[in-house]
Each structure stands twice: as structure tokens, then as C-alpha cells.
Design an enzyme around this catalytic site. Structure first.
Site, short mmCIF file in Angstrom:
data_model
loop_
_atom_site.label_atom_id
_atom_site.label_comp_id
_atom_site.label_asym_id
_atom_site.label_seq_id
_atom_site.Cartn_x
_atom_site.Cartn_y
_atom_site.Cartn_z
N ASP A 136 -8.33 -1.95 4.21
CA ASP A 136 -8.48 -0.57 4.21
C ASP A 136 -8.85 0.03 5.56
OD1 ASP A 136 -8.18 -0.81 1.53
OD2 ASP A 136 -10.07 -0.07 0.97
N GLU B 171 -7.27 3.11 6.55
CA GLU B 171 -6.71 4.54 6.42
C GLU B 171 -7.45 5.59 7.01
OE1 GLU B 171 -5.96 4.97 2.30
OE2 GLU B 171 -8.18 4.90 1.48
N ASN C 155 -14.93 -3.74 1.62
CA ASN C 155 -13.46 -3.69 2.54
C ASN C 155 -13.24 -4.88 2.93
OD1 ASN C 155 -12.63 -1.14 1.37
ND2 ASN C 155 -13.42 -0.27 3.07
N ARG D 245 0.78 -1.28 0.12
CA ARG D 245 -0.10 0.03 0.03
C ARG D 245 0.83 1.23 -0.01
NH1 ARG D 245 -5.54 0.19 -0.34
NH2 ARG D 245 -6.05 1.27 1.32
N ASP E 160 -13.72 3.04 7.52
CA ASP E 160 -14.28 2.70 6.35
C ASP E 160 -15.04 1.34 6.47
OD1 ASP E 160 -14.97 2.72 3.73
OD2 ASP E 160 -13.07 2.66 2.85
#
Length: 359
Positions: free
Chosen positions: A250, A252, A237, A65, A232
Site C-alpha cells: 500500500d 498510494e 500494511n 490493484r 501509509d
């Protein structure tokens, strides 16, 4: 919705050479990296690369990533990859969340041009964003019982994350987590205001500004205690096998804040894809991820009764609107979409926000 959105300007062959040199410095001179590839179907923010790493200890299928290059019109103003790496490790090791196993974090931008991290690649099925899973496919065509199993297991992921106690030191990468603290919502909304100004200050979006004003006039009397939130939290995801989560992706947008941030995001993001299906004349999945069902299951697991869901649904719609308008700007930048005359049209779900504003 049929075209894959472009998210990167980086050359994969060059990245492979640089990644190979980096890996040899990490694990030894015999290390090799296979050809790199990018995922299709999901993911519009950080750049994701697939490869196989081979060295003396064996072979591992990996995912890297990276923060997007500046010329690729990043969705977010900054990408704290260390925080993502640490929260993913924490969720896996302390909460028992099946996040992918973190392997390496590289803070030095020199090897690939940006900091990055590498994790093991998991295998499973992901409900796609493109084409949306509500249009058809393995989840859409599953039996009601299997869809319910997946829904309840997904709610269980959020519940497990929220119910696990964390120390302030463990979540320091995200900000303070005071015992019994309730300041997370205020800080979260202010961060979103700052994000909106960064993303759309040059061309304001009136509808989103009205939504921010709506939040101010409908603020919860008691936001409830802060927890570690995924950020998220949505089925797009998650990787599943036999409708059971095997990888949670995910991180972030992870943050400290009320539980309802994750619950409302999970509920609204399904509404977003369901509305797309209805707009296209398709039945979609109207009995899936309904608010009452999600909150009832969450309460069964945790004993906590979610509150102020009208407020949090609006906030989820607003947050998604800021992101999607930024994504649309990226499409405009790459010549995939014209700039609309009405800036509100940058928000794909403007009808949903306009409906929520009438509550």
C-alpha cells in the site's frame, strides 16, 4: 467492527474474462487467469484482486490493484497507479524494502475499465484491521520479545526508506524533491485541505476544521529536510513471517515530506486500534508502538532525533479522520451504516482528536 466493509461494485467473473484477454495480449495466447478473489481484513481504498496467472513461462500468484469504480464512493479523489507502481519499485530496488515485485503497469483503462498494475503475491501474516489486531490473534498473543522484534523491524523499514538518497527524477511522480528542501510539509497539508474539501465539502465536519486551525497555530519552526515517505506507514500494511517483514504494501499515500509524517502515522494508527480495544473493555497492547520507543529506535538507526511529535500526532489524527469519515460515507452509501445527526460522529476516533486539541 465485525463486518467486512464493502469496497467494490465490480463483478469478479466479468473481470476474470477481461483480465484473461489482457494477459494473453501481454505474454501470449496460452495465458490463463484463475478465479479472482478479494482480500478480507484490511484495505479500504484501492480495489485489490488475487489470482494465479499461467502461461508458457510458468505460473505466478499475482495481485492486481485497481482504482475503485466511481459508484463505489472512492476514498480518494484520484488514484495515481503509475506513481504507486514506480515508488514500490524504487523502494524495493534502491532502498532494499521488501515491497512485492512489480510485474506490469497498464495505463489503458480499456482492458478492465480503469488503469491497474499487477505485482507478485507475497505470503505472510498481516496484523488485521477487522477484527483489530489489538483485540486478539497472533500478534496480540505473541511474547513481549517477539512483539518488540516486529516493532523494531517495522521502524527499520521506515528508517531505510528515509535514509536512502533519491534523485529528483526518481521521485518526480510525487513532486519535486529539492536537495535540503523543507517545503514538503506545507504542500502536504495543503493537499490534505484540498482532499478534505473534496471528501466533505458538502457536509463539513467541524472538529476536523478545528484541527486544521490547530495545525496553523502550532506550525513547527523547522520541519526538517524532506525525504521520500511511505505515507501509509503502519504494521497493517506489512506481511510478516516469524515477526520479520517480508512484504511492504500500500504505497498510494507516498509523498515527499518530513520524516515525522511516517513516524507519527505509525504511532497514531496503533493508538487508534488500541483505543478501540479499550472502548470494548479489552486490554489491547498498551506497551506496543509507544512514541518514545519508536522514536528511540529510529534515532538509533538513523542518528536523526524526531521533533515536534505533538504537531505530527495531531496531523496524523486529522488525516486519519478525513479518511475514516470518507470510509463511513461509503458504508452509508452501501446501507451498512446510518448517517449520524452530528457530522463529528463520522470520525470514529473523535475522542482522540478532541483530546489532542486540548494540548
Amino acid at each position: 467492527m465485525t463486518e467486512q466493509m464493502r469496497t467494490s461494485t465490480r463483478d469478479l467473473a466479468e473481470l476474470r474474462e477481461r483480465a484473461s484477454r489482457w494477459l494473453r495480449g501481454r505474454v501470449g495466447g496460452d495465458a490463463t487467469v484463475s478465479e479472482l478473489s478479494r482480500p478480507s481484513g484490511n484495505g479500504m481504498s484501492s480495489e485489490t484482486l488475487f489470482f494465479t496467472a499461467t502461461w508458457a513461462a510458468g505460473t505466478r500468484r499475482c495481485v492486481a490493484r485497481l482504482a475503485p469504480a466511481a459508484e463505489a464512493v472512492p476514498v480518494f479523489p484520484s488514484y495515481d497507479l503509475r506513481a504507486q507502481f514506480e515508488v514500490m519499485r524504487l523502494a524495493r530496488e534502491k532502498a532494499g524494502i521488501p515491497a512485492p515485485r512489480p510485474l506490469w503497469f497498464e495505463p489503458d483503462p480499456a482492458p478492465l475499465g480503469t488503469p491497474f498494475f499487477v505485482m507478485e503475491r507475497a505470503e505472510g501474516d498481516v496484523p488485521p484491521d477487522v477484527m483489530p489486531y489489538t483485540f486478539g490473534g497472533w500478534l496480540h498473543d505473541a511474547s513481549p520479545g517477539d512483539r518488540r522484534r516486529l516493532q523494531e523491524a517495522s521502524v527499520g523499514l521506515v528508517a531505510a526508506l528515509h535514509e536512502t538518497p533519491y534523485t529528483g527524477q526518481e521521485v518526480a511522480v510525487l513532486g519535486p524533491l529539492a536537495p535540503g528542501g523543507t517545503d514538503g510539509l506545507r504542500a502536504h497539508v495543503e493537499a490534505q485541505r484540498a482532499y478534505y474539501r473534496w471528501a466533505h465539502g458538502a457536509r463539513p465536519i467541524p472538529m476536523l476544521e478545528r484541527a486544521f486551525d490547530w495545525l496553523g497555530s502550532h506550525w513547527p519552526d523547522d520541519p526538517g529536510p524532506d525525504v521520500l515517505t511511505w505515507g501509509d506507514a503502519r504494521i497493517g500494511n506489512v506481511m510478516y513471517r516469524d515477526f520479520t517483514p517480508v512484504a511492504v504494501l500500500d504505497w498510494e499515500m507516498a509523498a515527499v515530506g518530513p520524516r515525522e509524517l511516517d513516524l507519527s502515522w505509525m504511532i497514531f494508527l496503533h493508538r487508534f486500534f488500541q483505543d478501540l480495544a479499550v472502548t470494548m473493555g479489552l486490554p489491547g497492547m498498551p506497551d506496543f508502538m509507544r512514541r518514545d520507543d519508536v522514536c528511540q529506535k529510529y534515532c538509533e538507526i538513523t542518528g536523526y532525533e524526531p521533533r515536534d511529535l505533538d504537531f505530527y500526532e495531531m496531523y496524523a489524527a486529522l488525516r486519519h479522520g478525513v479518511i475514516m469519515a470518507r470510509v463511513w460515507q461509503r458504508r452509508i452509501h452501501f446501507g451498512e451504516q446510518p448517517m449520524p445527526d452530528d457530522p463529528d460522529d463520522l470520525v470514529l476516533h473523535r475522542a482522540a482528536i478532541e483530546e489532542l486539541l486540548t494540548r
